[in-house]
Every structure is written in structure tokens, then in C-alpha cells.
Design an enzyme around this catalytic site. Sequence first.
Site: not given
Ligand code: FEO
Length: 397
Positions: A25, A81, A83, A85, A147, A166, A194, A227
Site C-alpha cells: 500500500h 478484487h 486492487e 496486487d 476490504h 484478502d 494484517y 496472500h
Molecule cells: Fe486488497 Fe491484496 O488487495
Amino acid sequence: MRTSKKLTDKVTWVGKVDWELQTFHGHEFSTRRGSSYNSYLIRDEKVVLIDTVWLPYDREFVEHLRDEIDLKAIDYIVIQHAEIDHGGALLELMREIPDTPIYCTKNGERIIRGHFHQDWNFVTVKTGDTLDIGQSQLVFVEAPMLHWPDTMFTYMTGENILFSNDAFGQHYATESLYNDAVDQCELFAEAMKYYANILTPFSALVKKKINEVLAMELPVDLICTSHGVIWRDNPSQIIHKYLEWADDYQENQITIIYDTMWNSTRLMAEAIAAGIQDEDPEVTVKVLHAAKYDKNDIVTEIFKSKAILAGSSTVNNRYLSAMGGLLEMVKGLRFKKKKAAAFGSYGWSGEAVKLLSEDLAAAGFTVVGEGQRVLWVPDEAALQACREFGRSFVRSL
Ligand code: FEO
């Protein structure tokens, strides 16, 4: 070079382990144990790719995927998701297979369009929608604000796999892949860090969503996160941890966080810590220098605490910037049911303690008392007063 790992006859991990990642982030989240971006390839009668990897690894991801399968054989892409990543390799991948349908939530489509500005073949799904892929079926479960607004989970019948994106993840690089194959202290420390730093503001939604999924009574053999490890050994253990963490979690811990210019506030912090221990030898006390200690580790310690004390000298009628940055993060995380008090040394105007108290209250802490101030360098009497302040703070909890 093929880097994929077979999980079941039908499911293969095709992600990226990133041992080098130091922050995530941007610079908001320290990742001293690296991370991974987990992507999964399902081969049933249809072939499905679930999520991709972080943008800087897009080319190597697509090349490795090509080693694993003819890209044109991929029937569906599921982006749980957007984002970057997880959606980061889409542009590179879609150059090769531009017409492949992308399954995502309505918010997912909006965000993917906002990131890549491409008119791809989106198929939007909502909770309960299914996709038949042969012997198995994919069942989609929206998980908004866990999230991001677009987040969803995907459940694969037959294999009993919950792809959780996530949720239940950790920034934790490992070649071992499974939860039972890694150091358990490291794993749970990273899982908690996390949760504390990313999911705390959404705890009410975490509880609601987990209970909704539990009520579906789906058998779960694997939780495939996006992750860190895949939960294979007793996968429900992380679900139960999340329920515990989402329930305004606290341990018997008090954390003192401070910054200091010439050590007077540090001396106060140490005297307060001694007072806390006088009153309650069982409580865990930690004394953390906000400018020297990792900010995300401090957040994790706050997460574990039933109460905190925040200290700073006064500078330019304010408090020190390391405490300012930290309190800004803490405000956004919206911790609940924690108490707090402020302290600090000063030379003339001495506003820091009052301002810290106000900002702790604004961050959702129940502030106890007016705080403790010391003019210039604390002498023995001032240190004894700080010690008593620590004792009375414990009594107020
Ligand atoms: Fe919310 Fe692993 O991205």
C-alpha cells in the site's frame, strides 16, 4: 520456467512469491517477511483463472501461465478484487485473450474500468450466482468492504475450496504454501498484523460475513487466500481467529507509545510503566518509541491492548510528528472498547497532553483523566507522580 504448484487434481497455484517486498500500500504497511500474490488455475471441463498478481510481475506471470497452459484455453477469468496486487496483470493477460469473460462484482467492473480503461467482456455476479465449469460449480459470495467495495469470495463445489481473496491472508512470503508447513508464530503474527492494520475498521462486517458463510454449511477443505499460506490443516482455525479478532479483541496488555525530544517524556513513560506493574504485575506492558518502532507493529500492539498511554513533548504548541502520523492511522482504524490517557513533558506552553487527549477521544478511545504533564526534566518527585499516574490508570480500567 514453470513455478506452478498443484493443490488438487483440478486446482493449481500459479501466483508469485515476493520475498523482496518491504512495504505495501505504498509505504503504509511494512512487509518485513515479504508477501505473495496467489493466483489459481482451475481445470475442469472449463478452465478458470482466479485472480492475477501485482502489476510489476505482470509479464512474468503471463509467461509462467503460458508454460502451464495454452492461454487461449482459459474460458473464464474471475477477479475477486480489483486492487492491483490481484488485478495487476490483467492488461498484460488480456492482450493475449482479449475476449475472455471477466467475472467480478458490479463494483469490481467499475473499479477495473477505472484502473485500466478497457472495454473488456465483463460478467457481473452477485451473492448466490453460480458458474458451471464441469463437475464443479463456482458459487460467488459478495463481501463488500472486506476490504474494498468490490471484494468477493468464490466457493468451488466438489473440491470444497473457498477462495477468500484478502480475507484470512498474511503478508508472508513462503515457498511452503500451506499453513501447517510454516513457522506458526510467524504465521499468526503476520495474520494478526494484517487483520489489525487492514481489517479492523470492518470488524462488524467481518463478523456478519463469516456468520453468513458459516450458515451456508459448506464443507471447506482448503481456504485459498490471495496472500500468504493456503489454510489446509484445520482451515476453520483462521475463521475462528477472525471471529475472535472482530469481536473488539484485546489481551491483558497496556501499551505506552511516546515520542520525546530530550528524553524527559521517555523518563515519564518508563516511570508510568513501573507504576502499572506496581498495581498489576500480571499485565503485559510495552513501551514503544513512536519514531523508532515500526508503525504497523505499534498498531498491532494497540490492537492487542485493553488500554494505551500516548506521550509527547510539546513542540510549536503541538505534539511531535511521529505521534501525529500514528494517531492519524489509528483514527482511521476505529478501535473500540479501549481506554487511553496522555502524558508529556513541556517547557512553557505545554499543549501536547491536552491535544493528545482530544485526538485519542476523536479516535474512539475512552480517555481517562486529564493526563500527566511534567515541566522540563522530571525530578524524583515528578517521576514518583508519574509512577502514581500509572498506578491510578490501572485502577481506572
Ligand atoms: Fe486488497 Fe491484496 O488487495
